[in-house]
Scaffold this active site. Structure first.
Site, short mmCIF file in Angstrom:
data_model
loop_
_atom_site.label_atom_id
_atom_site.label_comp_id
_atom_site.label_asym_id
_atom_site.label_seq_id
_atom_site.Cartn_x
_atom_site.Cartn_y
_atom_site.Cartn_z
CE1 TYR A 260 10.07 -28.68 -6.89
CE2 TYR A 260 10.76 -26.39 -6.86
CZ TYR A 260 10.65 -27.62 -6.23
OH TYR A 260 11.11 -27.77 -4.94
CD GLU B 54 15.98 -28.15 -1.33
OE1 GLU B 54 16.92 -27.37 -1.60
OE2 GLU B 54 14.82 -27.96 -1.75
CD1 TRP C 288 14.38 -26.01 -7.73
CD2 TRP C 288 15.79 -27.21 -6.48
NE1 TRP C 288 13.75 -27.19 -7.40
CE2 TRP C 288 14.59 -27.94 -6.63
CE3 TRP C 288 16.83 -27.78 -5.73
CZ2 TRP C 288 14.40 -29.20 -6.06
CZ3 TRP C 288 16.64 -29.03 -5.16
CH2 TRP C 288 15.44 -29.72 -5.33
#
Length: 202
Positions: free
Chosen positions: A28, A50, A58
């Site tokens: 990522y 988000e 995350w």
């Protein structure tokens, strides 16, 4: 807060300090984070994820992203906008995603608002978000320069809240701006940050 500005993996490549040895996290970072992202649907997905990330790491969201995409019809704005209360309750019982009713309902409500925005004006969300990309932004040189919100993210938050969106606070919008490449927030010395910087000059 990031403990170290940079980390170097077993491949010898310097990366931002928040990157772990997790292969998906590394991928990522190397392929998505900070690369310019466009498109109403892609940016709606980023807003949603988000928002779900708030209060969590995350990597938790990233590992569940395929499940989120399945649950939310690939974040097709018009389809999510038609989700009803029963669908929201079904999602709140889905263990493959984050079962937070407020965030689920916010995603559906946000889809309805965005659907109205883009239905007659495709690209409107993209243009609105990218209009808040700062003309100047310095990559962090120290851990203390790794910010969680900026004036630009605060203004973007105000603009989206003005439309009626929720879970779009300044910190969440700063995370979006980093992820979607409105800013290159890769640390100085990060190889990927250098690549993005070079690409922006072409």
């Amino acid at each position: 807060m990031t403990r170290e500005l940079l980390t170097t993996g077993d491949d010898g490549i310097p990366r931002c300090g928040w990157v772990s040895d997790d292969p998906e996290y590394r991928r990522y970072h190397d392929e998505e984070w900070g690369a310019p992202l466009h498109g109403d649907q892609a940016l709606f997905e980023t807003i949603a994820l988000e928002g779900f990330q708030a209060g969590l790491s995350w990597i938790t969201i990233l590992r569940r992203r395929p499940a989120f995409r399945s649950a939310f019809d690939d974040f097709a704005i018009a389809r999510v906008a038609r989700f009803d209360l029963a669908t929201a309750e079904d999602l709140a019982r889905d263990p493959s995603i984050i079962r937070n009713r407020q965030k689920i309902r916010a995603t559906i409500s946000n889809a309805r608002t965005i659907d109205q925005l883009v239905a007659g004006d495709p690209g409107a969300l993209d243009r609105l978000i990218w209009s808040h990309a700062p003309t100047k932004h310095g990559r962090p040189r120290t851990v203390d320069e790794v910010l969680t919100a900026t004036d630009a993210s605060t203004e973007l938050s105000k603009a989206l809240r003005g439309l009626g969106l929720t879970f779009v606070g300044p910190t969440t919008m700063h995370a979006l701006m980093q992820a979607a490449g409105l800013v290159n927030d890769h640390a100085i010395g990060c190889a990927r940050g250098d690549e993005l910087e070079a690409e922006a000059k072409l």
